[in-house]
Write a protein that holds these residues in place. Structure first.
Motif, PDB file in Angstrom:
ATOM      1  N   GLY A 157     -34.127 -31.742  12.538  1.00 37.23           N
ATOM      2  CA  GLY A 157     -34.783 -30.444  13.099  1.00 37.23           C
ATOM      3  C   GLY A 157     -35.825 -29.961  11.847  1.00 37.23           C
ATOM      4  N   ARG A 158     -36.506 -29.008  12.441  1.00 37.13           N
ATOM      5  CA  ARG A 158     -37.439 -28.384  11.486  1.00 37.13           C
ATOM      6  C   ARG A 158     -36.895 -27.632  10.443  1.00 37.13           C
ATOM      7  NH1 ARG A 158     -42.375 -28.117  12.710  1.00 37.13           N
ATOM      8  NH2 ARG A 158     -43.228 -29.576  14.383  1.00 37.13           N
ATOM      9  N   THR A 159     -37.861 -27.642   9.085  1.00 38.39           N
ATOM     10  CA  THR A 159     -37.546 -26.826   8.103  1.00 38.39           C
ATOM     11  C   THR A 159     -38.832 -25.876   7.946  1.00 38.39           C
ATOM     12  OG1 THR A 159     -36.385 -28.635   7.073  1.00 38.39           O
ATOM     13  CG2 THR A 159     -37.103 -26.836   5.748  1.00 38.39           C
ATOM     14  N   ILE A 211     -24.461 -18.721  12.890  1.00 45.90           N
ATOM     15  CA  ILE A 211     -24.978 -20.406  12.863  1.00 45.90           C
ATOM     16  C   ILE A 211     -26.310 -20.518  13.501  1.00 45.90           C
ATOM     17  CG2 ILE A 211     -24.511 -22.834  12.710  1.00 45.90           C
ATOM     18  CD1 ILE A 211     -21.448 -21.634  13.260  1.00 45.90           C
ATOM     19  N   GLY A 212     -27.364 -21.122  12.593  1.00 51.80           N
ATOM     20  CA  GLY A 212     -28.772 -21.300  13.324  1.00 51.80           C
ATOM     21  C   GLY A 212     -29.368 -20.154  13.670  1.00 51.80           C
ATOM     22  N   SER A 213     -29.601 -19.131  12.717  1.00 54.76           N
ATOM     23  CA  SER A 213     -30.013 -17.929  13.175  1.00 54.76           C
ATOM     24  C   SER A 213     -31.601 -17.928  13.442  1.00 54.76           C
ATOM     25  CB  SER A 213     -29.513 -16.987  12.104  1.00 54.76           C
ATOM     26  OG  SER A 213     -30.120 -17.613  10.744  1.00 54.76           O
ATOM     27  N   GLY A 214     -32.324 -18.997  13.155  1.00 53.76           N
ATOM     28  CA  GLY A 214     -33.405 -19.195  13.671  1.00 53.76           C
ATOM     29  C   GLY A 214     -34.594 -17.929  13.076  1.00 53.76           C
ATOM     30  N   TYR A 215     -35.153 -17.091  13.453  1.00 57.97           N
ATOM     31  CA  TYR A 215     -35.734 -15.950  13.183  1.00 57.97           C
ATOM     32  C   TYR A 215     -35.171 -14.886  12.628  1.00 57.97           C
ATOM     33  CZ  TYR A 215     -40.176 -18.617  13.944  1.00 57.97           C
ATOM     34  OH  TYR A 215     -41.199 -19.355  13.691  1.00 57.97           O
ATOM     35  N   CYS A 234     -27.052 -18.191   8.802  1.00 59.68           N
ATOM     36  CA  CYS A 234     -26.559 -19.851   8.380  1.00 59.68           C
ATOM     37  C   CYS A 234     -27.891 -20.474   8.817  1.00 59.68           C
ATOM     38  CB  CYS A 234     -25.558 -20.277   8.575  1.00 59.68           C
ATOM     39  SG  CYS A 234     -25.437 -22.080   7.884  1.00 59.68           S
ATOM     40  N   GLU A 235     -28.949 -20.841   8.397  1.00 58.01           N
ATOM     41  CA  GLU A 235     -30.075 -21.243   8.632  1.00 58.01           C
ATOM     42  C   GLU A 235     -31.082 -21.906   7.464  1.00 58.01           C
ATOM     43  OE1 GLU A 235     -32.452 -22.942  10.539  1.00 58.01           O
ATOM     44  OE2 GLU A 235     -31.560 -21.355  12.219  1.00 58.01           O
ATOM     45  N   LYS A 236     -31.638 -23.316   7.879  1.00 52.34           N
ATOM     46  CA  LYS A 236     -32.525 -23.934   6.921  1.00 52.34           C
ATOM     47  C   LYS A 236     -33.817 -23.610   7.245  1.00 52.34           C
ATOM     48  CE  LYS A 236     -33.319 -28.108   9.269  1.00 52.34           C
ATOM     49  NZ  LYS A 236     -33.869 -29.183   9.494  1.00 52.34           N
ATOM     50  N   PRO A 274     -28.751 -21.308   3.317  1.00 52.16           N
ATOM     51  CA  PRO A 274     -29.955 -21.744   3.683  1.00 52.16           C
ATOM     52  C   PRO A 274     -29.844 -23.284   3.692  1.00 52.16           C
ATOM     53  CG  PRO A 274     -30.133 -21.503   1.328  1.00 52.16           C
ATOM     54  CD  PRO A 274     -28.935 -20.815   1.800  1.00 52.16           C
ATOM     55  N   GLY A 275     -28.636 -23.554   4.748  1.00 56.04           N
ATOM     56  CA  GLY A 275     -28.548 -24.941   4.977  1.00 56.04           C
ATOM     57  C   GLY A 275     -27.601 -25.153   6.131  1.00 56.04           C
ATOM     58  N   ASN A 276     -27.003 -26.364   6.202  1.00 55.32           N
ATOM     59  CA  ASN A 276     -26.050 -26.965   7.085  1.00 55.32           C
ATOM     60  C   ASN A 276     -24.784 -25.934   6.866  1.00 55.32           C
ATOM     61  OD1 ASN A 276     -24.255 -28.439   8.905  1.00 55.32           O
ATOM     62  ND2 ASN A 276     -25.460 -29.950   8.675  1.00 55.32           N
ATOM     63  N   VAL A 277     -24.330 -25.525   8.158  1.00 57.09           N
ATOM     64  CA  VAL A 277     -23.144 -24.804   7.987  1.00 57.09           C
ATOM     65  C   VAL A 277     -21.800 -25.423   7.381  1.00 57.09           C
ATOM     66  CG1 VAL A 277     -22.522 -25.251  10.433  1.00 57.09           C
ATOM     67  CG2 VAL A 277     -21.392 -23.100   9.382  1.00 57.09           C
ATOM     68  N   PRO A 337     -27.798 -23.350  19.942  1.00 58.65           N
ATOM     69  CA  PRO A 337     -27.763 -24.432  19.337  1.00 58.65           C
ATOM     70  C   PRO A 337     -28.677 -25.595  19.582  1.00 58.65           C
ATOM     71  CG  PRO A 337     -25.680 -24.287  20.415  1.00 58.65           C
ATOM     72  CD  PRO A 337     -26.447 -23.281  20.622  1.00 58.65           C
ATOM     73  N   ASP A 338     -29.310 -26.349  18.776  1.00 59.07           N
ATOM     74  CA  ASP A 338     -30.426 -27.297  19.275  1.00 59.07           C
ATOM     75  C   ASP A 338     -29.560 -28.125  20.137  1.00 59.07           C
ATOM     76  OD1 ASP A 338     -32.646 -26.760  17.405  1.00 59.07           O
ATOM     77  OD2 ASP A 338     -31.389 -27.731  15.859  1.00 59.07           O
ATOM     78  N   PRO A 339     -30.470 -28.353  21.571  1.00 57.90           N
ATOM     79  CA  PRO A 339     -30.035 -28.948  22.503  1.00 57.90           C
ATOM     80  C   PRO A 339     -29.970 -30.509  22.354  1.00 57.90           C
ATOM     81  CG  PRO A 339     -31.839 -28.077  23.098  1.00 57.90           C
ATOM     82  CD  PRO A 339     -31.752 -27.649  21.846  1.00 57.90           C
ATOM     83  N   LYS A 378     -35.960 -15.988  19.889  1.00 54.79           N
ATOM     84  CA  LYS A 378     -37.027 -16.688  20.442  1.00 54.79           C
ATOM     85  C   LYS A 378     -36.582 -17.474  21.585  1.00 54.79           C
ATOM     86  CE  LYS A 378     -40.252 -19.699  18.916  1.00 54.79           C
ATOM     87  NZ  LYS A 378     -40.529 -20.922  17.648  1.00 54.79           N
ATOM     88  N   TYR A 379     -35.361 -18.332  21.399  1.00 56.86           N
ATOM     89  CA  TYR A 379     -35.052 -19.294  22.388  1.00 56.86           C
ATOM     90  C   TYR A 379     -34.470 -18.683  23.747  1.00 56.86           C
ATOM     91  CZ  TYR A 379     -36.349 -23.268  19.253  1.00 56.86           C
ATOM     92  OH  TYR A 379     -37.262 -23.968  18.768  1.00 56.86           O
ATOM     93  N   TYR A 380     -33.877 -17.501  23.607  1.00 58.27           N
ATOM     94  CA  TYR A 380     -33.625 -16.745  24.875  1.00 58.27           C
ATOM     95  C   TYR A 380     -34.988 -16.493  25.542  1.00 58.27           C
ATOM     96  CZ  TYR A 380     -32.363 -13.024  28.107  1.00 58.27           C
ATOM     97  OH  TYR A 380     -32.344 -12.275  29.143  1.00 58.27           O
TER      98      TYR A 380
END
Ligand SMILES: C[S@@+](CC[C@H](N)C(=O)[O-])C[C@H]1O[C@@H](n2cnc3c(N)ncnc32)[C@H](O)[C@@H]1O
Length: 219
Positions: free
Chosen positions: A12-14, A49-53, A72-74, A98-101, A122-124, A199-201
């Motif tokens: 996924g995106r950094t 985990i994967g907190s986005g913004y 936890c987010e990259k 700033p990385g993988n959980v 979480p990324d689908p 954002k994803y909601y």
């Protein structure tokens, strides 16, 4: 900080799609200011985990002022947004990984650190050939179980039908580890529990999808 030494690959995106330049040196300095690597045995943490913004991390920080929140987010653009919030809202109880959980878990001794784990959208990975990249699987729920305090909860939100099916299957296979506590409720919608719009909601609502919240409690 040496990102290369992290063991687990994270797809996924950094960076965001915008061409806006960021000052990587200032990003790394801010990351060093808020980073957490070592977890303490006697502390109670909440893991996002994967907190986005960072909307959920900011929410958790305000809701639980006496607990330490680990975001936890990259994703650099997302973390920069969170750093702005930490400073402008003077959030004292928020740290960043700033990385993988899986890396923060593996880099710490197995102990019961977390009373709550948030995994919002979480990324689908909609293509079947990418499903193995999905975070929520039996292996991950078994792994994180070791790091949860007694009675701790995991709250997972998704708007992906195929991911939802996978999560149901995973919950069935881990039923000796977790109780799916809202399974008999009429509503499984996030808004029945939280007033958070990430954002994803928002993306899900705009596209006419109804996100589901799974609440699991450690047995
Ligand atoms: C679809 S976005 C959701 C962001 C946010 N939670 C929201 O609701 O808007 C998923 C995020 O999870 C992050 N992510 C995916 N796998 C991860 C992992 N193993 N560890 C940490 N973050 C992860 C990605 O970088 C991405 O920003």
């Amino acid at each position: 900080m040496n990102f290369k030494k992290f063991e687990h690959r994270l797809f996924g995106r950094t960076r965001g799609r915008s061409k806006k330049k960021i000052n990587i040196k200032s990003y790394l300095n801010l990351t060093e200011k808020f980073i957490i690597k070592k977890l303490k045995n006697n502390e109670e943490y909440i893991l996002d985990i994967g907190s986005g913004y960072g909307e959920t991390s900011t929410y958790l920080s305000n809701k639980f002022p006496n607990k330490l929140i680990i975001s936890c987010e990259k994703y650099i653009d997302g973390n920069l947004n969170l750093y702005r919030n930490i400073e402008s809202l003077k959030l004292k109880n928020l740290r960043i990984y700033p990385g993988n959980v899986n890396n923060i878990l593996d880099q710490n001794i197995k102990s019961q650190y977390f009373s709550l784990v948030f995994i919002f959208f979480p990324d689908p990975w909609p293509k079947r050939r990418h499903w193995k990249r999905r975070l929520i699987n039996v292996e991950f729920l078994k792994k994180i179980h070791t790091y949860l305090k007694k009675g701790a909860e995991i709250h997972i939100a998704t708007d992906s039908i195929s991911y939802s099916r996978q999560i149901f299957q995973v919950l069935f296979e881990t039923k000796n580890l977790y109780k799916f506590i809202n399974q008999n409720e009429i509503y499984l919608g996030i808004k029945d529990y939280y007033n958070i719009e990430t954002k994803y909601y928002k993306k899900a609502i705009i596209s006419g999808r109804n996100p589901i919240l799974y609440i699991l409690r450690k047995l």
